[in-house]
Design an enzyme around this catalytic site. Structure first.
Site, PDB file in Angstrom:
ATOM      1  N   ASP A 571       0.869  -1.183   0.000  1.00 26.86           N
ATOM      2  CA  ASP A 571       0.000   0.000   0.000  1.00 26.86           C
ATOM      3  C   ASP A 571       0.908   1.236   0.000  1.00 26.86           C
ATOM      4  OD1 ASP A 571      -2.261   1.558   0.192  1.00 26.86           O
ATOM      5  OD2 ASP A 571      -2.752   0.987   2.241  1.00 26.86           O
ATOM      6  N   ASP A 647      -8.810   3.820  -1.950  1.00 30.10           N
ATOM      7  CA  ASP A 647      -9.700   4.110  -0.827  1.00 30.10           C
ATOM      8  C   ASP A 647     -11.007   4.725  -1.297  1.00 30.10           C
ATOM      9  OD1 ASP A 647      -7.613   3.102   0.552  1.00 30.10           O
ATOM     10  OD2 ASP A 647      -6.882   5.028   1.293  1.00 30.10           O
TER      11      ASP A 647
END
Ligand SMILES: *[C@@H]1O[C@H](CO)[C@@H](O)[C@H](O)[C@H]1NC(C)=O
Length: 973
Positions: A571, A647
């Site tokens: 990430d 996200d």
């Protein structure tokens, strides 16, 4: 996770950036990110308007070798010479590289993205006059006409104009220069100028100094008298305009740029490059992910261009061209006759303008008029602008969509074949808190009879966000935990981010520091930024030695507590730097070789995933296929694993946009894509969660994930009814795993996308061009997920003149083309199987994909209008490279015609033993036979049981009980 998501939990509350981030909590704070106007190079480039190009090609400098053409371009305004190299590439591609002829220092050229030096074809000059050269590109009857003044290039197939370069005159190349008006710069400028003169003594090419250019050009060419005369003129102009002078030099932002609280020192000054391309006859363009926007790109007139700059955007907004986490600088242009592609190989911040003349204003010149008789030909123009590097662009000439995929795959590679489990369902959350939590959730899936393969651990699992470690209180016995999962034939993924906590008690940090592997600041110290662990260093993943070291950290001896069933999630690898400009790394940070971060920015994540995937391969002694999920990506990232759309939020529009976002990625090579099921931020209402599972079950990467502040959302927490709906969606996924796996194998072999826009299969059907609420899986299944709240029905477009489609749930047969209204309930997942296809399923769904590994297959044969069908199946061990290295696989072909279904090998190079057999054959659209017979080599023909439903024309043949690897035929009589 986005930058500002959990800042309340971090002890950084006093920091200024925090205040900025918290100011807006419901949507992206746009002011954190630059518009084109706030990005000085984009503004400078965009200020150059279409018109006559200031560039002229020096025909007398043309050099033709076996495989390339070289020619100099001169900017009439500033006299700086460029070198253009043109290559005809095998498979209908053309490569154009433009660099300064004599740059003050080398400019960045993107390494490691191309899988090989693309094989070239032979170029030849087929025509020439005072102002142009015509070249044959070797293959496909393609020709290129280069016009010298104003400089442009036109690509033709036969007599048809296909694509033009610089036809709007937007080639802009900011040459490297010395900064004026500073004492030290003046000194170094003098040094350079002397150096140039020395070089010129030895150089046969026209040097940069305008004063001597005339000589150089004359020397390097046959020196036709007119060229000599022009050179003299230039010299005169050149003396008035001092070396390197240009209007851009004085513009604010050229040598230093401030955005919010950050100042970008620009030691190299303005270095941007830009170029335009025109597609006559084209109205549909696609690609250049990642944006949260429609599949079909929109014109950017009156707004910002599409931006490609890998960024961690907190709560991104939909339907706009803002940059997101990854960048693939590939654009596809499509019309009913052909598909074309542009691959702009540049890793710096890039903006892409799309304009169209469909209103009727043709920007195109007399070439088009001549070729096509004038008139109102639609045309799309695209303009690429990058902050640094060189122009290195591949023109993919198709002509079919599949040709484009193959062409692009030949340059950057195909989708890695994932291990089978990675195509199954993944359960994630920020965070599963401790070993007990993991065990409870794991057991929950068994109690509630929902299959799942992988449980994920986010940043809280590590000891103080020190990756490669475990929190000693929450995860004291990671191996036992992993063994527990392995006993159920399940896996785990742990997060390993590229920001490394600066902490002298942290081994990883100490090793990186002692090996001098961190990215540096412009002043030469280790670059530090704020991220999850607090102050963090960023390993220089552009350095191959650093990558090799990083890979070795995944060894079982280095990553303590890890096991074979632990995989990785990268990430925050844009990279995300909470206190950096636009939440990323300073552009003047320095990488190996002295390159600025500016040059390599969009490549950083690509390298992180590469090094991580290689680490997993290495730990297994080269035997096992890796699984790595990445948020950031670039062209070529398909070779290293999966990506997800970052996200998102628990909103209906976010569910909806997951389709075009993944389709856009699929078009540019990245098939293994998914969105966080349920939405990352906020709490989904049960209806949205169910609909998201239903959609996610039919997207390539299928993972539920949630923000730490959301309420728990394991599938059984929403009542029996919703649980049953989610279970059914997940079970549909598991039943189709053989089909998914075969699609991925196909993608790995050919570069064709797994998830496809309809127009890829129906390129002549204009109705499909803007469709992005439904799509195809391979060429066999059409999926139209329900993405609207309270939906009572969906309008499904079934393409294909004369084709038929079957509802996979009811087996209803529908004729195409038509827009079919399907009434839906909460259990509906509208999916159609194309008449003429055969799809393999495994219908005994179990705990995990591995538990189903030896289970029998059911073949769904959907008869086409001619009563025929074909399909394929790929089978191997599901996790090693043996299919590649040892030929251990089965690639089966099933074919139905003349009332006979035949199984044969699609690829005799592979062989593989499996106990799996065929338990059922379901034929959709079949009449009732009198009898059904099975025939196998050297075995007596046998009768098979069957049932036939007259109402739906479904013939179900029971228990052929033949091995999936065997050759056989079943005939209906
Ligand atoms: C190249 O282009 C020609 C003409 O358009 C086409 O017939 C041929 O199939 C193409 N070849 C490849 C490898 O794409």
């Amino acid at each position: 996770m986005a930058a500002a998501a959990a800042v309340g939990r971090l002890e950084m509350a006093a920091l200024a950036w925090l205040a900025l981030s918290l100011a807006v909590v419901t949507a992206v704070d746009r002011s954190n990110f630059k518009t084109c106007d706030q990005s000085s190079f984009c503004k400078r480039q965009r200020n150059v308007e279409a018109g006559s190009s200031p560039y002229r090609a020096l025909l007398e400098s043309l050099q033709l070798s076996q495989d390339s053409m070289k020619i100099q371009l001169i900017n009439e305004a500033n006299k700086v010479p460029l070198l253009l190299e043109l290559y005809g590439l095998k498979g209908n591609m053309t490569r154009i590289r433009i660099n300064e002829l004599n740059p003050l220092k080398p400019r960045y050229e993107v390494p490691d993205v191309l899988v090989q030096d693309p094989p070239t074809t032979r170029l030849s000059v087929t025509g020439r006059d005072d102002n142009s050269v015509e070249l044959s590109l070797g293959e496909g009857n393609h020709k290129l006409i280069l016009t010298a003044k104003p400089f442009r290039m036109d690509l033709l197939e036969g007599r048809e104009l296909v694509l033009s370069v610089n036809s709007r005159g937007l080639l802009v190349f900011e040459h490297l220069r010395q900064r004026k008006d500073s004492f030290s710069d003046k000194v170094s400028s003098t040094v350079v100028s002397i150096w140039d003169r020395i070089k010129n003594l030895f150089s046969r090419e026209p040097p940069k100094e305008p004063a001597s250019e005339g000589e150089g050009a004359a020397e390097a060419s046959d020196a036709p008298s007119s060229a000599e005369q022009e050179s003299t003129e230039k010299t005169e102009q050149g003396e008035e305009a001092p070396k390197g002078a240009s209007e851009t030099e004085e513009e604010p932002g050229s040598w230093e740029e401030t955005f919010k609280t950050h100042t970008d020192s620009k030691p190299n000054g303005p270095t941007s490059v830009g170029l335009d391309f025109s597609f006559p006859g084209v109205e549909n363009v696609y690609g250049i992910p990642e944006h949260a926007d429609y599949l079909r790109l929109r014109t950017t007139e009156g707004g910002d261009p599409y931006r490609l700059y890998n960024l961690d955007v907190f709560q991104y907004e939909l339907y706009n061209p803002m940059a997101l986490y990854g960048s693939v600088p590939v654009l596809l242009a499509h019309n009913p006759q052909r598909t074309l592609g542009i691959f702009w190989l540049n890793a710096a911040e890039t903006w892409v303008d799309v304009t169209s003349n469909t209103a009727g204003k043709t920007l195109f010149g007399k070439m088009l008029d001549y070729m096509q008789g004038g008139g109102e030909t639609p045309q799309t123009d695209v303009r690429w602008m990058s902050e640094s590097g060189i122009i290195d662009v591949f023109l993919l000439l198709g002509p079919s969509p599949n040709d484009i995929f193959q062409q692009y795959a030949s340059l950057t590679g195909t989708q890695a074949l994932p291990p089978l489990f990675a195509l199954a369902y993944h359960q994630s959350r920020w965070n599963y808190n401790d070993e007990e939590d993991v065990s409870t959730v794991d057991n929950g899936f068994d109690e509630h009879d929902i299959p799942y393969d992988v449980i994920w651990l986010d940043i809280e699992h590590a000891d103080g966000k020190r990756y490669f470690t475990w929190d000693p209180n929450k995860f004291p016995r990671p191996r036992e935990m992993l063994q527990g999962l392995a006993a159920k034939r399940r896996k785990m993924v742990s997060i390993v981010d590229p920001h490394i906590k600066v902490d002298s008690a942290y081994r990883i940090h100490n090793e990186i520091r002692s090996r001098d592997f961190y990215v540096k600041t412009k002043d030469g110290s280790d670059y530090e930024g704020w991220c999850w662990p607090g102050s963090a260093g960023y390993p220089d993943f552009t350095n191959p030695e650093m990558r090799a070291w990083w890979s070795s950290m995944f060894g079982y001896d280095h990553y303590e507590g890890s096991m074979e069933n632990l995989y990785t999630w990268n990430d925050m690898n844009e990279p995300s730097v909470f206190n950096g400009p636009e939440v990323t790394m300073h552009k003047d940070a320095v990488h190996q070789g002295g390159w600025e971060h500016r040059d390599i920015h969009n490549l950083y994540a690509f390298y992180v995933q590469m090094a991580t995937a290689e680490g997993q391969v290495k730990r297994s002694g080269g035997l096992e296929r890796p699984f790595v999920l990445t948020r950031g990506f670039f062209a070529g990232s398909q070779r290293y694993g999966a990506v997800w759309t970052g996200d998102n939020a628990a909103e209906w529009d976010h569910l909806k946009i997951s389709i075009p976002m993944c389709l856009s990625l699929a078009l540019v090579g990245i098939s293994f894509c998914g969105a966080d099921v349920g939405g990352f931020f906020k709490n989904p209402e049960p209806e949205l969660l169910v609909r998201w599972y239903q959609a996610g079950a039919y997207q390539p990467f299928f993972r539920a994930h949630a923000h730490m502040d959301t309420t728990r959302r394991e599938p059984w927490l929403f009542g029996e009814e919703n649980k049953a709906l989610i279970r059914d969606a997940v079970r549909q996924r598991y039943a189709l795993l053989p089909f998914w796996y075969t699609l991925f194998y196909h993608s790995y072999r050919t570069g064709q996308p797994v998830m496809r826009p309809l127009w890829v299969e129906y390129p002549q059907d204009a109705t499909t061009y803007a469709i992005d609420d439904q799509y195809l899986l391979g060429d066999a299944l059409l999926v139209h997920p329900v993405t609207a709240q309270g939906a009572r029905g969906v309008q499904v477009y079934l393409p294909g003149k004369g084709e038929v489609w079957y509802d996979v749930h009811t087996h209803q047969k529908l004729h195409a083309p038509q827009t079919h209204y399907l009434a839906v309930t909460m259990s509906s997942i509208p999916v159609y199987q194309r008449g003429g296809s055969i799809v393999a399923r495994k219908e005994r769904v179990r705990r995990s994909s591995d538990c189903m590994y030896n289970d029998p297959y059911t073949l769904y044969v959907a008869l086409g209008p001619q009563g025929t069908a074909q399909g394929e199946l790929f089978v191997d061990d599901g996790h090693t490279f043996s299919f590649e290295t040892k030929g251990q696989y089965l690639h089966r072909r099933f074919s139905f015609s003349g009332n006979t279904l035949t199984a044969s090998s699609a690829d005799p190079k592979g062989s593989f033993e499996t106990p799996a057999w065929i338990e059922r054959v379901v034929i959709l659209g079949a009449g009732k036979p009198a009898a059904v017979f099975l025939k196998q080599k050297d075995v007596a023909e046998s009768r098979l049981d069957f049932t036939h439903e007259a109402e739906t024309s479904v013939l179900t043949i029971r228990k052929p009980a033949v091995n999936i690897g065997a050759d056989w035929s079943i005939s209906l009589r």
